[in-house]
Design a protein around this motif. Sequence first.
Motif, short mmCIF file in Angstrom:
data_model
loop_
_atom_site.label_atom_id
_atom_site.label_comp_id
_atom_site.label_asym_id
_atom_site.label_seq_id
_atom_site.Cartn_x
_atom_site.Cartn_y
_atom_site.Cartn_z
N SER A 1 38.53 -22.15 46.44
CA SER A 1 39.35 -23.53 46.42
C SER A 1 39.23 -23.73 44.88
CB SER A 1 39.12 -24.66 47.29
OG SER A 1 40.23 -25.48 46.99
N GLY B 1 40.20 -26.64 41.89
CA GLY B 1 40.74 -28.03 41.72
C GLY B 1 40.84 -28.15 39.95
N THR C 1 41.61 -31.39 37.36
CA THR C 1 41.70 -33.00 37.13
C THR C 1 42.90 -33.22 36.09
OG1 THR C 1 40.57 -32.87 35.19
CG2 THR C 1 39.41 -32.92 37.15
N PRO D 1 49.98 -25.73 46.76
CA PRO D 1 49.10 -26.42 46.10
C PRO D 1 49.11 -27.92 46.47
CG PRO D 1 49.83 -25.03 44.27
CD PRO D 1 50.87 -24.74 45.81
N THR E 1 46.96 -34.49 44.46
CA THR E 1 46.45 -35.78 44.90
C THR E 1 46.29 -36.91 43.57
OG1 THR E 1 44.17 -35.19 44.33
CG2 THR E 1 44.88 -34.42 46.49
N PHE F 1 43.52 -34.90 41.65
CA PHE F 1 43.33 -33.46 41.44
C PHE F 1 44.50 -32.68 41.72
CE2 PHE F 1 39.09 -35.13 42.15
CZ PHE F 1 38.40 -34.51 41.21
N GLN G 1 44.75 -29.41 43.92
CA GLN G 1 43.98 -28.61 44.73
C GLN G 1 44.91 -27.18 45.24
OE1 GLN G 1 41.73 -30.51 47.81
NE2 GLN G 1 42.08 -28.43 49.26
N ASP H 1 44.25 -23.84 47.31
CA ASP H 1 43.68 -22.85 48.13
C ASP H 1 44.01 -21.76 48.17
OD1 ASP H 1 41.95 -25.45 48.72
OD2 ASP H 1 43.15 -26.03 50.49
N GLY I 1 34.77 -32.45 48.69
CA GLY I 1 35.82 -32.88 47.59
C GLY I 1 35.54 -32.40 46.27
N PHE I 2 36.61 -32.51 45.16
CA PHE I 2 36.15 -32.06 43.95
C PHE I 2 35.41 -33.28 43.28
CE2 PHE I 2 39.59 -28.91 44.89
CZ PHE I 2 38.98 -27.98 44.55
N TYR J 1 35.37 -23.72 44.02
CA TYR J 1 34.39 -23.48 45.37
C TYR J 1 34.75 -22.09 45.66
CZ TYR J 1 33.48 -28.68 45.49
OH TYR J 1 32.98 -29.89 45.35
#
Length: 476
Positions: free
Chosen positions: A19, A21, A23, A226, A229, A232, A234, A236, A261-262, A272
Motif C-alpha cells: 500500500s 500513501g 500526503t 485509489p 482521504t 492522504f 491511499q 492499495d 494508517g499512514f 507498506y
Amino acid sequence: LIVIASFIVVASGVYTGASFGFTEEAAENFKNNVLPYIFSKQENIQLPNQHFNTGRGVFKVTFSITETYIYDLNMDVINSKVNFASNNDIILNIADLSEKVRFTWSYDSNLGSDKGFAIVSLANTLSTSIIHLSAENGRPVVSITEMTLKIGNLDVKFSGNTSADVANWLVGILNQQMITLIEKLTSDSLKDTIDTELNQYLSSLDLTIDIGGIGLAINYTLPYPPIVTENFIQVDTLGLVVLKSNPNLSPPIDPPVQLPGFQENGLQIQAYVTDYTFNSGFYAAYQSGSLSTVISQSDLPPQIKLTTTFLNDFLPGIVKVYGSNKPCQLNCSATEAPVVHTESSNKLFPHGQIVGAIVTGCSVVVINEGTAVELDMNLDFNATLYIDDWVLNGDLSWMQVTSLKAVNNNIDPIDTEGLMDGINFLLNVTLPTLNQRIFGQGLPLPKSQYVNLTLSDVTVENGYTYIQSTPQYNFT
C-alpha cells in the motif's frame, strides 16, 4: 499478467500486499514540478472568426475579428494550491493565470474602412479544477470532471493609430461578447492538456516489473480505485510476485497483516510492504525451480579447498571411499517454498529484521565420482532490509542448519553433528554469495521515469516493512 476487477479480487480471496500513501505535501511538491511542465505543453488556441454589426442603413458598420490566437499561458505555481476532497476528488486552484490574445480587426462601412491588430493581456485569472482519481484496467487514471475559469484584468494594446472610437468599440466587443468565448476555449484546452499530461505521467508508472531475469514479476496493479482521504491519497496494490508463465493471484500463503494508517508527520511518500509480498516471492521462486544453488570452489576463498580431504574432517570416511584431494561441491534445492516474517527492532537489530526458514535437499558431490551423501536439511536465516533507489533488498546476517538427516548415503556411519558444523562453516564463508542468490536484485517498488526516490528510509515492523521517501522530480 492477469488484471481482474475488484469484485472478482474479493470473491477469489486475493489480498493487497503493498500500500502506498501520498500526503498533501507530496501533492504540492508534485504540483510545483508538474504544472510548469504541463503549461509548456499547452498549445496556442485559435478562436473562430467573429463578425459584429452596429448601426443601421448608411451608418451600418461591420466589425470583424479574425486570426485570433490565445497564447503564452502562465500561472503562479507557488500560490496555486492542491487540496484533497471527498468522493476521490482532488481540487486544483491555479492562481494568477495569465495569457495573451492576438487578433486582427477590421471594419467596413459606407463611410470608410480600416484594419489593424491588437494584443490583449489577461491577468489575475482564477481557475479551479476538480480532478477525479479512479482506476482502469488496474492502473490509476484521472479525469477532470469540472473546470471553471474567470478572467480578471484585461489590457488591450492596439497597433498603429487606431481611433478612439474604434478602440472603444473593440473593447466593448471584447468585454461583452468575446470574454466568455475566451474563457470557455481556454478552459477546455487547458482541461484537455492537464488531463492528457497527468494520465501520461500515471501511465509511465511501472506496475508490473520483472525480477532478476528468472521468469518472475511483481504485480502492483490496483484491485480497486485509489482512496482520497483528508490527509492522504491511499493506493492499495496487489503487491504480488508471480510466475510470469502461470501467474497465481491466490497463492497458498498467509494473508497480510492489518496495516496501520499512514503517518501525518511522515515523509511525502509512504509505503507498506507486507510479509505477504515477500512470501509470494519465495513461493513463485520455488514454483519456478530457481531456489537452488551450488556451492563450489569458486565460491570459497583460495585458502579453503573444497575437496574430500577438507570434508573428511566433517564427513569421516569420504577419503576412504573416494580418495584424497578430490574436488567436491554441494548441490542444494528447496523442497518447499520458504516462509519469512519480519520483526520489529530489538537490541541486536535496531532497524528490525526479516527471519526465514528453508527446507532443502542437499547433496555432497565428489566431482566426476558421484554423490557421497544426500541430505534433508532445515535452515534458518535472518537478514536486515534496506532501500536503495526505490528497490527493497536484504542483507543476510546469518544462515545455519538447524537439523539434518541423511536419506541416501555411501559413507557409513554419518557424524550428523560434525556434518552440520562443516556445512554451517561453509554457509558462513559463502554468506555473500548466498545473499545474492536469495535476495538477488531485490524487490523493485513502482515508480516513474520522472521521479527520483533515492532519499528514502526503511523501518521493519512485525508483519510489514514501512518505507518513506521524499521525491525529486525531473520533467525536463
